[in-house]
Design a protein around this motif. Structure first.
Motif, PDB file in Angstrom:
ATOM      1  N   ILE A   1       6.180   4.128   5.578  1.00 20.61           N
ATOM      2  CA  ILE A   1       5.936   4.427   4.171  1.00 20.61           C
ATOM      3  C   ILE A   1       5.299   3.197   3.554  1.00 20.61           C
ATOM      4  N   LEU A   2       4.029   3.281   3.185  1.00 19.99           N
ATOM      5  CA  LEU A   2       3.248   2.117   2.777  1.00 19.99           C
ATOM      6  C   LEU A   2       2.703   2.310   1.368  1.00 19.99           C
ATOM      7  N   ARG A   3       3.028   1.374   0.492  1.00 24.03           N
ATOM      8  CA  ARG A   3       2.566   1.441  -0.898  1.00 24.03           C
ATOM      9  C   ARG A   3       1.421   0.459  -1.129  1.00 24.03           C
ATOM     10  N   SER A   4       0.762   0.575  -2.271  1.00 28.41           N
ATOM     11  CA  SER A   4      -0.491  -0.149  -2.494  1.00 28.41           C
ATOM     12  C   SER A   4      -0.312  -1.667  -2.527  1.00 28.41           C
ATOM     13  N   HIS A   5       0.893  -2.168  -2.827  1.00 23.64           N
ATOM     14  CA  HIS A   5       1.102  -3.619  -2.828  1.00 23.64           C
ATOM     15  C   HIS A   5       1.332  -4.153  -1.406  1.00 23.64           C
TER      16      HIS A   5
ATOM     17  N   VAL B   1      -6.652   0.310   4.933  1.00 24.55           N
ATOM     18  CA  VAL B   1      -7.257   1.297   4.030  1.00 24.55           C
ATOM     19  C   VAL B   1      -6.968   1.016   2.562  1.00 24.55           C
ATOM     20  N   ASN B   2      -6.445  -0.170   2.219  1.00 24.98           N
ATOM     21  CA  ASN B   2      -6.114  -0.437   0.817  1.00 24.98           C
ATOM     22  C   ASN B   2      -7.318  -0.261  -0.101  1.00 24.98           C
TER      23      ASN B   2
ATOM     24  N   VAL C   1      -8.114   6.027   1.816  1.00 23.97           N
ATOM     25  CA  VAL C   1      -8.460   4.758   1.177  1.00 23.97           C
ATOM     26  C   VAL C   1      -8.048   4.774  -0.298  1.00 23.97           C
ATOM     27  N   GLY C   2      -7.454   3.654  -0.742  1.00 21.00           N
ATOM     28  CA  GLY C   2      -7.179   3.451  -2.163  1.00 21.00           C
ATOM     29  C   GLY C   2      -6.078   4.320  -2.737  1.00 21.00           C
ATOM     30  N   LYS C   3      -5.120   4.741  -1.916  1.00 23.58           N
ATOM     31  CA  LYS C   3      -4.053   5.611  -2.387  1.00 23.58           C
ATOM     32  C   LYS C   3      -2.808   4.795  -2.769  1.00 23.58           C
TER      33      LYS C   3
END
Length: 300
Positions: A229-233, A243-244, A99-101
């Motif tokens: 590959i997943l980024r916070s945006h 899990v944002n 979460v929050g990565k």
């Protein structure tokens, strides 16, 4: 004479013996040795497409495998990063770790159960103290065609136990690349990595490192299609959960579920059977309780 042979064999091959195994399982030695590995093989469709091969043991073998699972494998230690098939762990605890990565990377192993080979299972049983005869008997009772069969009660737990070193190496690699706060978890064949701060080559180095480690262990990664590959945006998901900011069902799933429940309250025809709706409610309850466990009260 048979007792003398067993005594001599155990002297030449120290460790817990077939006789010890039979006592643990509460089965006569002759009965245990007479069990033959008979399986029925069939295929079921995957949600993601294609088919999964299931190798289901017959009733006698399944009964013995359940005893092995409970009395031999039950107290053994899997790596803390292995969250599938373990008591007190779930897809929620798997997702909660990420979460929050800033960056979440999801990878997938090819044919996880078939590629967990019998030689590795034998090596594991030997490493925890069973002599060769007992270890070979355990392998006979828990593998099929030289691999762990998907469908045997013992296979899920054994995949975690025999992959302890792989999980340890993957965690160490993730922390070397992404810093000490980098996280790695595995849920069956799904590998997930996350880091709080992404460097220029973080994703590339993690994927390359993971590919090398799993190949050393006897596995391969699915490339491209099952590499995420997943980024916070972006919307970051792990095991189908967002899990944002916190672990939750995707927004569209929550809205759909509310609509289904609303129709049910009005007595209208729902798109789910009562059993299906109960399953969704159980999942939502598990998310709520495992994501936000009740605070512990300190005793003075």
């Amino acid at each position: 004479m048979a007792g003398l042979f067993a005594w001599i064999s155990n002297r030449l091959d120290p460790g817990r013996s077939v006789e010890d195994l039979a006592r643990w399982l509460k089965i006569e030695v002759a009965d245990l040795q007479s069990v033959e590995p008979n399986y029925t093989t069939f295929r079921i469709p995957k949600r993601s497409g294609g088919f999964r091969t299931i190798e289901a043991p017959d009733e006698r073998l399944k009964e013995v495998q359940r005893l092995i699972l409970r009395r031999v494998l039950g107290g053994l230690k899997a790596h803390p990063c292995a969250l599938g098939f373990e008591r007190g762990r779930s897809i929620v605890t798997h997702a909660q770790a990420h979460v929050g990565k800033a960056l979440v990377i999801r990878l997938d192993l090819v044919d996880f159960f078939p590629n967990t080979q019998a030689d590795r299972v034998l090596e594991y049983f030997r490493s925890i103290g069973w002599n060769r005869r007992a270890a070979q008997l355990l392998v006979k009772l828990t593998t099929n065609n030289r691999h762990l069969p998907q469908g045997a009660p013992t296979s899920p737990r054994l995949t975690n136990l025999v992959n302890y070193k792989m999980d340890a190496r993957l965690l160490a690699m993730a922390r070397k690349v992404g810093g000490t706060d980098a996280t790695y978890t595995r849920y069956a064949d799904d590998l997930t990595f996350s880091v709080a701060h992404e460097g220029e080559h973080t994703s590339r180095d993690i994927i390359r490192g993971a590919s090398t480690i799993v190949r050393d262990t006897g596995y391969l990664l699915h490339r491209k299609k099952k590499t995420h590959i997943l980024r916070s945006h972006q919307r970051q998901t792990v095991a189908g959960l967002v899990v944002n900011d916190k672990v939750d069902l995707p927004r569209e799933t929550r809205r759909w579920l509310r609509a289904v429940e609303h129709r049910e309250r009005l007595g209208r025809e729902a798109t789910l059977t009562p059993a299906q709706l109960s399953g969704w409610r159980s999942l939502r309850h598990m998310i709520d309780t495992q994501r936000d466990p009740p605070a512990r009260v300190r005793r003075r």
